[in-house]
Design an enzyme around this catalytic site. Sequence first.
Site, PDB file in Angstrom:
ATOM      1  N   HIS A 314       0.772  -1.324  -0.243  1.00  0.00           N
ATOM      2  CA  HIS A 314      -0.267  -0.426  -0.074  1.00  0.00           C
ATOM      3  C   HIS A 314       1.288   1.165   0.591  1.00  0.00           C
ATOM      4  O   HIS A 314       0.522   2.757  -0.557  1.00  0.00           O
ATOM      5  CB  HIS A 314      -1.063  -0.134   0.826  1.00  0.00           C
ATOM      6  CG  HIS A 314      -0.289   0.094   2.469  1.00  0.00           C
ATOM      7  ND1 HIS A 314       0.712  -0.459   3.108  1.00  0.00           N
ATOM      8  CD2 HIS A 314      -0.523   1.437   3.289  1.00  0.00           C
ATOM      9  CE1 HIS A 314       0.575  -0.684   4.168  1.00  0.00           C
ATOM     10  NE2 HIS A 314       0.556   1.721   4.378  1.00  0.00           N
ATOM     11  N   ASP A 315       1.720   1.266   0.850  1.00  0.00           N
ATOM     12  CA  ASP A 315       2.443   2.695   0.446  1.00  0.00           C
ATOM     13  C   ASP A 315       3.792   2.619  -0.394  1.00  0.00           C
ATOM     14  O   ASP A 315       4.824   3.453   0.136  1.00  0.00           O
ATOM     15  CB  ASP A 315       3.256   2.351   1.685  1.00  0.00           C
ATOM     16  CG  ASP A 315       2.410   3.582   3.209  1.00  0.00           C
ATOM     17  OD1 ASP A 315       1.601   4.173   2.720  1.00  0.00           O
ATOM     18  OD2 ASP A 315       2.951   3.029   4.045  1.00  0.00           O
ATOM     19  N   LYS A 318       5.625   6.058  -1.183  1.00  0.00           N
ATOM     20  CA  LYS A 318       6.742   7.057  -0.528  1.00  0.00           C
ATOM     21  C   LYS A 318       8.103   6.256  -0.455  1.00  0.00           C
ATOM     22  O   LYS A 318       8.753   7.505  -0.610  1.00  0.00           O
ATOM     23  CB  LYS A 318       6.145   5.882   0.806  1.00  0.00           C
ATOM     24  CG  LYS A 318       5.159   6.091   1.991  1.00  0.00           C
ATOM     25  CD  LYS A 318       4.968   6.140   2.939  1.00  0.00           C
ATOM     26  CE  LYS A 318       4.002   6.385   3.881  1.00  0.00           C
ATOM     27  NZ  LYS A 318       4.097   6.372   5.551  1.00  0.00           N
ATOM     28  N   HIS A 343       2.087  10.650  -2.306  1.00  0.00           N
ATOM     29  CA  HIS A 343       2.136   8.469  -1.910  1.00  0.00           C
ATOM     30  C   HIS A 343       1.252   7.415  -2.416  1.00  0.00           C
ATOM     31  O   HIS A 343       1.255   7.214  -3.495  1.00  0.00           O
ATOM     32  CB  HIS A 343       3.401   8.633  -0.988  1.00  0.00           C
ATOM     33  CG  HIS A 343       2.215   7.812   0.301  1.00  0.00           C
ATOM     34  ND1 HIS A 343       1.552   9.207   1.652  1.00  0.00           N
ATOM     35  CD2 HIS A 343       1.861   6.830   0.207  1.00  0.00           C
ATOM     36  CE1 HIS A 343       0.263   8.340   1.817  1.00  0.00           C
ATOM     37  NE2 HIS A 343       0.758   6.787   1.605  1.00  0.00           N
ATOM     38  N   HIS A 367      -6.010   4.192   0.194  1.00  0.00           N
ATOM     39  CA  HIS A 367      -5.909   3.822   1.777  1.00  0.00           C
ATOM     40  C   HIS A 367      -5.797   4.990   3.070  1.00  0.00           C
ATOM     41  O   HIS A 367      -5.997   4.953   3.724  1.00  0.00           O
ATOM     42  CB  HIS A 367      -4.449   3.033   2.023  1.00  0.00           C
ATOM     43  CG  HIS A 367      -3.029   3.400   2.326  1.00  0.00           C
ATOM     44  ND1 HIS A 367      -2.808   3.679   1.092  1.00  0.00           N
ATOM     45  CD2 HIS A 367      -2.734   4.099   3.125  1.00  0.00           C
ATOM     46  CE1 HIS A 367      -1.321   4.212   1.594  1.00  0.00           C
ATOM     47  NE2 HIS A 367      -1.317   4.677   2.428  1.00  0.00           N
ATOM     48  N   HIS A 368      -6.155   6.534   2.337  1.00  0.00           N
ATOM     49  CA  HIS A 368      -5.943   7.780   2.981  1.00  0.00           C
ATOM     50  C   HIS A 368      -7.402   8.416   2.854  1.00  0.00           C
ATOM     51  O   HIS A 368      -7.297   9.775   3.638  1.00  0.00           O
ATOM     52  CB  HIS A 368      -4.474   8.294   2.935  1.00  0.00           C
ATOM     53  CG  HIS A 368      -3.757   8.183   3.007  1.00  0.00           C
ATOM     54  ND1 HIS A 368      -3.321   8.280   5.169  1.00  0.00           N
ATOM     55  CD2 HIS A 368      -2.455   7.925   2.842  1.00  0.00           C
ATOM     56  CE1 HIS A 368      -2.700   7.476   5.210  1.00  0.00           C
ATOM     57  NE2 HIS A 368      -1.345   7.332   4.203  1.00  0.00           N
ATOM     58  N   ASP A 396      -3.758   0.674   9.099  1.00  0.00           N
ATOM     59  CA  ASP A 396      -2.419   1.665   8.586  1.00  0.00           C
ATOM     60  C   ASP A 396      -2.219   2.660   9.958  1.00  0.00           C
ATOM     61  O   ASP A 396      -1.786   2.351  10.266  1.00  0.00           O
ATOM     62  CB  ASP A 396      -2.588   2.295   7.521  1.00  0.00           C
ATOM     63  CG  ASP A 396      -1.523   3.394   6.959  1.00  0.00           C
ATOM     64  OD1 ASP A 396      -0.281   2.829   7.297  1.00  0.00           O
ATOM     65  OD2 ASP A 396      -1.508   4.264   6.915  1.00  0.00           O
TER      66      ASP A 396
END
Length: 449
Positions: A314-315, A318, A343, A367-368, A396
Site C-alpha cells: 500500500h505504501d 513512499k 504517495h 488507503h488515506h 495502517d
Amino acid sequence: MALEIRLAEILGSLSRALDLTEGQPPGHCVRCCWIGVNIGHTLGLSDVDLRDLYYMLLLKDLGCSSNAARICDLYLADDLAFKKDFKLLDGSLPQVLRFVLSHTGAHAGLAERFRSVINILRNGGEIARELIETRCQRGADIARQMRFSDGVASGILDLDEHWDGGGKPLGRAGESISLSARIALLAQVVDVFHSASGPDAALAEASNRSGQWFDPAVVAAFVTVAQSKRFWTMLGRDDLEAHVLAMEPGQEKALADEDYLDDIAQAFARVIDAKSPFTSGHSERVAVFSDMIAEEMGFDGRRRRWLRRAALLHDVGKLGVSNSVLDKNGKLDEAEWQAMRGHAGLSEAILSRISAFADLSKVAGAHHERLDGKGYPRGLTGEQIEIETRIVSTADVFDALTADRPYRAAMPISKALAILREGIGSSHDPLCIEALERALDRAAMAEAA
C-alpha cells in the site's frame, strides 16, 4: 491456483518505484536493461548469463531505499535530489568537493551545515563505503528472497565496484567483479548522461572512464552497439518497456503460483519499509493487522491472501517521497504536505501497471480516504470506499499510532484504540475497529493461556 504471468512485466513496472527513490526519470532501470542486454549480446553472453543480466538490470536498485535516511541525516539534504545529482559525478576530487559543498545542508543553519561538511570531508571515504555497502547487501538479500539466482544477487552486490579497484564497498578489481555488474555500471552511467545531455555525452563518459570505472572490453562492446541509430531511438520511445519485455531471454512466460506473488509482495515491502527508520516493519504489520480484521469479518482464505498483498504494497509510493519529508521532526509545510499526500496516487499508478497486482492498486491508492470525504487523494465518501480499503486504512492508522514516529513516541494500544473510536463514522468504519478489537483480545488471551 497457478497463474500465467510475465516475470519481466512485474519487475519492469516495480522498477519504476526504484527509479523514484534513486531520483531518476521514470524508466531508468528499463532503459538500463535495454542498454545492458544489447551490450551482453555483443559480448556473446550465454543464454543463462543473459537471463541473469536481464533481471539484475531491472533489480539493480533493490537496496536503494536502505540508505536514504542516512543520506538525509549526514548531508542534511533531500535524498532524491542528492542521488540524482550524485550520479553525474566521475569521482574526481574537485568534483566531489564541489558536490559536497553545494549539496550539504543548503537549508540548514550555518553552524549545523559547517559541522556536517567537516564530518564529510574528514570521513567521506568511510561514509561512502558504508552507504554503498548497506545498499548493495540489502539489494542482494532481497533479490534472493525473490527467488533469483546467485548470479543476479552477486551482480547487485558488485554494482559499485570499479575495474581499477577504486570502487566500493570491497574494492574489487578487474574480472573479480561480476560481469553483470560491470555491464550494469556502464549501462546506468550511459543512461544518466544520455538522459541529461544526449548520445555524445554518454559515449564521452564511457570513453573517459574506460580502464578506471569500466571494463575496456565492455566499453568496446558499447561503442559497437552505439553505432546503431535504432539503439538510441529506442531509449526515447514511450513503448520501450514493451520492447524490453519482448526481449526477455528465453521468451518465457513464468508460471507463478500464489506463493510466488506473496514472495514478490513481501520483498518489495522490505524495500518500502527500509526507506525510513520509522517505518521499519510497517508494511508487514499492516498486513498482519489487516488479516486479523479480515478473519474476524469472515473473509475466506483466498480473499484474505489478496488483502495481505494489498497491505504489503500500500505504501510503495513512499519511495518517491524524500526522507527530508518522511522523517521530519515537526509540522510539514504546504509543499511537504503535498509531497506526502502524493504517495497514495503514486502507489496506485505503480501497481496498476502490473496485471497481477492491478486489482489491488485501488486499495493502495485509497488507503488515506475517509468516510466523511476529507481524505485524499480523491475525497471519496462512504460507500465509495471499498471494505478492503477500509480494513487496510484501519490497520495502517493503528500501526502508525502504536509505533514510534519522528514527532512522537509510540502510543499504548488502549490509547490508539480510543483514538480510532473517536473517528468512527468520520474517519473509520466501526465494523473494522470492532473486528480489530476482537482480534487483539483473542491474541492477548492466546498469549496468556
